[in-house]
Write an enzyme that holds these catalytic residues in place. Sequence first.
Site, PDB file in Angstrom:
ATOM      1  CG  ASP A   1      -0.234   0.137   2.553  1.00 10.75           C
ATOM      2  OD1 ASP A   1       0.822  -0.508   2.729  1.00 10.75           O
ATOM      3  OD2 ASP A   1      -0.724   0.874   3.428  1.00 10.75           O
TER       4      ASP A   1
ATOM      5  CD  GLU B   1       4.249   1.029   7.137  1.00  9.56           C
ATOM      6  OE1 GLU B   1       4.916   1.374   8.121  1.00  9.56           O
ATOM      7  OE2 GLU B   1       3.958   1.830   6.223  1.00  9.56           O
TER       8      GLU B   1
HETATM    9  N1  BES Z   1       8.820   3.078   5.357  1.00  4.71           N
HETATM   10  C1  BES Z   1       8.225   3.991   6.255  1.00  4.71           C
HETATM   11  C2  BES Z   1       8.982   4.128   7.560  1.00  4.71           C
HETATM   12  C3  BES Z   1      10.399   4.607   7.490  1.00  4.71           C
HETATM   13  C4  BES Z   1      10.861   5.413   6.469  1.00  4.71           C
HETATM   14  C5  BES Z   1      11.252   4.245   8.478  1.00  4.71           C
HETATM   15  C6  BES Z   1      12.178   5.830   6.433  1.00  4.71           C
HETATM   16  C7  BES Z   1      12.559   4.679   8.484  1.00  4.71           C
HETATM   17  C8  BES Z   1      13.021   5.469   7.439  1.00  4.71           C
HETATM   18  C9  BES Z   1       6.816   3.530   6.543  1.00  4.71           C
HETATM   19  O1  BES Z   1       6.112   3.183   5.373  1.00  4.71           O
HETATM   20  C10 BES Z   1       6.031   4.671   7.124  1.00  4.71           C
HETATM   21  O2  BES Z   1       5.874   5.654   6.480  1.00  4.71           O
HETATM   22  N2  BES Z   1       5.514   4.480   8.323  1.00  4.71           N
HETATM   23  C11 BES Z   1       4.635   5.422   8.909  1.00  4.71           C
HETATM   24  C12 BES Z   1       3.929   4.712  10.008  1.00  4.71           C
HETATM   25  C13 BES Z   1       2.527   5.120  10.259  1.00  4.71           C
HETATM   26  C14 BES Z   1       1.672   5.338   9.080  1.00  4.71           C
HETATM   27  C15 BES Z   1       1.877   4.233  11.269  1.00  4.71           C
HETATM   28  C16 BES Z   1       5.385   6.625   9.422  1.00  4.71           C
HETATM   29  O3  BES Z   1       6.554   6.508   9.851  1.00  4.71           O
HETATM   30  O4  BES Z   1       4.820   7.709   9.380  1.00  4.71           O
HETATM   31 MN    MN Z   2       7.215   1.997   4.170  1.00  8.76          MN
HETATM   32 MN    MN Z   3       5.436   5.090   4.413  1.00  5.60          MN
END
Ligand code: BES
Ligand code: MN
Ligand code: MN
Length: 461
Positions: free
Chosen positions: A88, A158
């Site tokens: 997603d 996610e």
């Molecule tokens: N891939 C990211 C998280 C990420 C990006 C971790 C770069 C470390 C470095 C993930 O898809 C993301 O965006 N997670 C969200 C979590 C939320 C929607 C619960 C975030 O970090 O905002």
């Molecule tokens: Mn991600």
């Molecule tokens: Mn993300």
Amino acid sequence: MQKTQTYIQHHQNRFLEELLDLLRIASVSADPAYKDDVARTAEFVAEKLRAAGADNVEVVPTAGHPIVYGEKLSDPSKPTVLVYGHYDVQPADPLELWTSGPFDPVIKKTELHPDGAIYARGSCDDKGQVYMHIKAFEAMLAAGELPCNVKFMIEGEEEVGSVNLGAFLEGNKEKLACDVILISDTSIIDNQTPSINVGLRGLSYVEVEVTGANRDLHSGVYGGAVANPINILSKMIASMQDENNHITIPGFYEDVLTVPAHERKAMNEAPFNEKHYMSDLGIGSVHGEAGYTTLERTSIRPTLDVNGVWGGYIGEGAKTVLPSKAFAKISMRLVPNQDPDKITDLFARHFKAIAPPSVQVEVRAHHGGLPVVTPTDTPEYQAAAKAMEQTFGKAPIPQRGGGSIPIVALFESILGVKSVLMGFGLDSDNIHSPNEHYGLFNFYKGIETIPYFYQYYAELK
Ligand code: BES
Ligand code: MN
Ligand code: MN
């Protein structure tokens, strides 16, 4: 892995074409209007897993978007790697800021990506990185060089907090049993400087509603005598950070673990150029909590940020109105050992306590997630480090990331398994932002590196 690498080289153009097809499906999990596209994306991923040679591939329905599962279990004496990722993506808006369509992938050259980068929503986060794993798996299998058992679990929620995945883990502990979880959903320092993510921040996310009068009012007739909820909300938000940018919510820092001086010293030795950072972002100065460096502010310290704020009249021209309501979405990034439920609770209590009697406030909790730190003295970290050293010609630097992947903490608490975060994106790839892109260098470097992870993991485990 020689045959595997040869196979990859022979098929690299097809790998890219297939990824572009995957990027053409708008799998925006947050917006119900894209539900069918999300489902089609799950089918696409499942089909590619089958074509790569995975067994028992299924698209598992959940209360939300489906989970794609597949496996290749060849030998119980070999270790089992579970690959986790998400198909997603975040919403693409604001659309007008994209230089090409978010679901119409094109390859463009940039300063940081002289070989070209794929511009599309999800190219880096996380479809491009998931696809590296499917293609590395295909190559190892085709070359007869798959050294581990493999399970794939690619989810579709996610970006909306993985709210149904915890239940799936609880209900499928046996099926998901594995020795390690391998995830590519993070970044490296730059294309010459590999790094492995050894931490993720947690998250508490709330939405607030401030109500003044029971209806919108004429701002001249009532203005000055009745609270304006937008003015009040602005003040309340502003008061939540003091002049040192410390968060003022009582108890907010209570559980934060102090990072020892030698660890802070080490993390500040990582290559980082603050001047480039500022010029890339077009800012005259960095901004953050006093007493911490930029690298520390984005990894070991918690934050509070308004993600969106609305209310009143925002149409063309001017309308003189004293609005009845104001809203904001606020995220707090958390670090070990903060608990998202406790932080949400502290926020709600504080927000209500500082509201003047002229307004009413409501706080609604959204999804959250626990922070994680992963050790480096494990076979999985060592295998990832050796794999990257082999393909980049340089040992990776362990670095904590600022983002969140809420399911990682649950992998540990529910399945009892640790994760290794071997991502290949760049922080400058504009994930969640207009013009998201993913370097062809990064895509192919990932496909090249992943097989070595399997090889070294099988050797070290
Ligand atoms: N891939 C990211 C998280 C990420 C990006 C971790 C770069 C470390 C470095 C993930 O898809 C993301 O965006 N997670 C969200 C979590 C939320 C929607 C619960 C975030 O970090 O905002
Ligand atoms: Mn991600
Ligand atoms: Mn993300």
